[in-house]
Design a protein around this motif. Sequence first.
Motif, PDB file in Angstrom:
ATOM      1  N   GLY A 150       3.796  19.259  -4.130  1.00 50.36           N
ATOM      2  CA  GLY A 150       2.386  19.187  -3.786  1.00 50.36           C
ATOM      3  C   GLY A 150       1.514  19.193  -5.027  1.00 50.36           C
ATOM      4  N   GLY A 151       1.940  19.952  -6.047  1.00 50.77           N
ATOM      5  CA  GLY A 151       1.218  19.947  -7.313  1.00 50.77           C
ATOM      6  C   GLY A 151       1.251  18.587  -7.972  1.00 50.77           C
ATOM      7  N   PHE A 152       2.415  17.952  -7.952  1.00 46.19           N
ATOM      8  CA  PHE A 152       2.521  16.594  -8.505  1.00 46.19           C
ATOM      9  C   PHE A 152       1.673  15.616  -7.699  1.00 46.19           C
ATOM     10  N   ALA A 153       1.695  15.733  -6.367  1.00 47.35           N
ATOM     11  CA  ALA A 153       0.922  14.831  -5.525  1.00 47.35           C
ATOM     12  C   ALA A 153      -0.568  14.929  -5.833  1.00 47.35           C
ATOM     13  N   THR A 210       0.854  -1.188   0.000  1.00 47.20           N
ATOM     14  CA  THR A 210       0.000   0.000   0.000  1.00 47.20           C
ATOM     15  C   THR A 210       0.888   1.236   0.000  1.00 47.20           C
ATOM     16  N   VAL A 211       0.681   2.125  -0.970  1.00 44.02           N
ATOM     17  CA  VAL A 211       1.580   3.270  -1.141  1.00 44.02           C
ATOM     18  C   VAL A 211       0.792   4.559  -1.291  1.00 44.02           C
ATOM     19  N   GLY A 212       1.221   5.584  -0.556  1.00 43.25           N
ATOM     20  CA  GLY A 212       0.671   6.924  -0.695  1.00 43.25           C
ATOM     21  C   GLY A 212       1.725   7.870  -1.229  1.00 43.25           C
ATOM     22  N   VAL A 213       1.332   9.122  -1.411  1.00 40.95           N
ATOM     23  CA  VAL A 213       2.269  10.125  -1.920  1.00 40.95           C
ATOM     24  C   VAL A 213       2.125  11.395  -1.096  1.00 40.95           C
ATOM     25  N   ILE A 214       3.239  12.065  -0.863  1.00 40.82           N
ATOM     26  CA  ILE A 214       3.238  13.359  -0.186  1.00 40.82           C
ATOM     27  C   ILE A 214       4.133  14.303  -0.976  1.00 40.82           C
ATOM     28  N   LEU A 274      -9.885  14.967 -10.139  1.00 40.65           N
ATOM     29  CA  LEU A 274      -9.982  14.090  -8.980  1.00 40.65           C
ATOM     30  C   LEU A 274     -11.106  13.069  -9.083  1.00 40.65           C
ATOM     31  N   ALA A 275     -11.730  12.939 -10.230  1.00 34.66           N
ATOM     32  CA  ALA A 275     -12.772  11.916 -10.385  1.00 34.66           C
ATOM     33  C   ALA A 275     -12.165  10.536 -10.143  1.00 34.66           C
ATOM     34  N   GLY A 276     -12.670   9.825  -9.132  1.00 35.06           N
ATOM     35  CA  GLY A 276     -12.149   8.510  -8.801  1.00 35.06           C
ATOM     36  C   GLY A 276     -10.829   8.521  -8.063  1.00 35.06           C
ATOM     37  N   ALA A 277     -10.445   9.682  -7.506  1.00 31.29           N
ATOM     38  CA  ALA A 277      -9.139   9.819  -6.849  1.00 31.29           C
ATOM     39  C   ALA A 277      -9.109   9.148  -5.488  1.00 31.29           C
ATOM     40  N   CYS A 278      -7.893   8.906  -5.001  1.00 33.93           N
ATOM     41  CA  CYS A 278      -7.692   8.387  -3.655  1.00 33.93           C
ATOM     42  C   CYS A 278      -7.972   9.508  -2.644  1.00 33.93           C
ATOM     43  N   PRO A 279      -8.106   9.195  -1.364  1.00 31.67           N
ATOM     44  CA  PRO A 279      -8.310  10.223  -0.341  1.00 31.67           C
ATOM     45  C   PRO A 279      -7.167  11.245  -0.333  1.00 31.67           C
ATOM     46  N   TRP A 282      -2.354   4.692  -6.178  1.00 32.33           N
ATOM     47  CA  TRP A 282      -2.100   5.445  -4.948  1.00 32.33           C
ATOM     48  C   TRP A 282      -3.267   5.287  -3.986  1.00 32.33           C
ATOM     49  N   SER A 283      -2.958   5.143  -2.694  1.00 27.88           N
ATOM     50  CA  SER A 283      -4.008   4.916  -1.696  1.00 27.88           C
ATOM     51  C   SER A 283      -4.321   6.149  -0.861  1.00 27.88           C
ATOM     52  N   ALA A 284      -3.467   7.160  -0.877  1.00 30.87           N
ATOM     53  CA  ALA A 284      -3.705   8.429  -0.186  1.00 30.87           C
ATOM     54  C   ALA A 284      -2.695   9.439  -0.701  1.00 30.87           C
ATOM     55  N   ALA A 285      -3.081  10.714  -0.666  1.00 25.14           N
ATOM     56  CA  ALA A 285      -2.189  11.773  -1.137  1.00 25.14           C
ATOM     57  C   ALA A 285      -2.202  12.932  -0.156  1.00 25.14           C
ATOM     58  N   SER A 286      -1.015  13.438   0.165  1.00 22.88           N
ATOM     59  CA  SER A 286      -0.868  14.618   1.019  1.00 22.88           C
ATOM     60  C   SER A 286      -0.342  15.758   0.159  1.00 22.88           C
ATOM     61  N   VAL A 287      -1.159  16.784   0.004  1.00 21.63           N
ATOM     62  CA  VAL A 287      -0.841  17.925  -0.845  1.00 21.63           C
ATOM     63  C   VAL A 287      -0.542  19.120   0.054  1.00 21.63           C
ATOM     64  N   ASN A 288       0.692  19.576   0.050  1.00 20.49           N
ATOM     65  CA  ASN A 288       1.088  20.692   0.902  1.00 20.49           C
ATOM     66  C   ASN A 288       1.458  21.896   0.045  1.00 20.49           C
ATOM     67  N   TYR A 289       0.585  22.904   0.078  1.00 21.37           N
ATOM     68  CA  TYR A 289       0.708  24.149  -0.688  1.00 21.37           C
ATOM     69  C   TYR A 289       1.156  23.900  -2.123  1.00 21.37           C
ATOM     70  N   GLY A 290       0.430  22.977  -2.772  1.00 23.48           N
ATOM     71  CA  GLY A 290       0.673  22.690  -4.184  1.00 23.48           C
ATOM     72  C   GLY A 290      -0.335  23.427  -5.050  1.00 23.48           C
ATOM     73  N   GLN A 291      -0.015  23.612  -6.318  1.00 21.20           N
ATOM     74  CA  GLN A 291      -0.903  24.289  -7.252  1.00 21.20           C
ATOM     75  C   GLN A 291      -2.205  23.504  -7.412  1.00 21.20           C
ATOM     76  N   VAL A 292      -3.320  24.227  -7.475  1.00 22.76           N
ATOM     77  CA  VAL A 292      -4.638  23.624  -7.664  1.00 22.76           C
ATOM     78  C   VAL A 292      -5.199  24.119  -8.998  1.00 22.76           C
ATOM     79  N   PRO A 293      -5.300  23.255  -9.999  1.00 21.37           N
ATOM     80  CA  PRO A 293      -5.789  23.691 -11.312  1.00 21.37           C
ATOM     81  C   PRO A 293      -7.289  23.970 -11.296  1.00 21.37           C
TER      82      PRO A 293
END
Length: 233
Positions: free
Chosen positions: A112-115, A102-106, A142-147, A124-135
Amino acid sequence: MTAAAHAGYVAVPVPTSDRPGPWAGVVLVHDAFGPGDDMHEQADWLAAAGYVVVMPDLYGGRSAVRCLKGTFAQLAQRRGPVFDQLEAARSALAADPRCTGTVGVIGYCMGGGFALLLAGRPGWSAASVNYGQVPDDVADLLAGACPVVASFGGRDKGLPGAAAKLQAGVEAAGVVADVHEYPQARHGFINRLAAASPLAPMMKVAGVGYDHAAAADAKQRILAFFDAHLRGR
């Protein structure tokens, strides 16, 4: 606990009686400054919490100044060698006997934009986005995205309204999420960046700065989220 890897940096938990391993994995996507000491520390605290962490060197050992433009171009185009590199890191980590599979991304800043983009891709099972760009098309992205757990600073000059935009996006997409904005925090508030960095002038102009209280709270939220969606699986 930590070890250098040819393609980047690897941080592995110390086996304990209650967490002997294998452990869930996290791919860490470094910020625009590259895989420096601060990014190593980010990997280390996650490993101390019981996650196997892999941080690929997206710059291939070259300076951030030389690689920044090309890497951001791939982020904008949503394709390129960086995405291939991150997917290879995820696949290798999932197959590592020290990892549960089980792998997540931070990611931080650029990472954060890549995450955020990776959250909507398989594996991916979870993603932590820290001050990344939001398109603007984040809901479709994010349709069907992980938490997703995301943290932003209210005084971030480069990302005004990003938290609200992401909150609306995850709600429209039906994604499990924890999105929070820290009103007094600036960009990069989790990171202790070196003043000697060649990008230090950009830090001052952009209003980048560490905030202890916001960083501590964000880390607690990230760990609680990862514990539920990575370790919980």
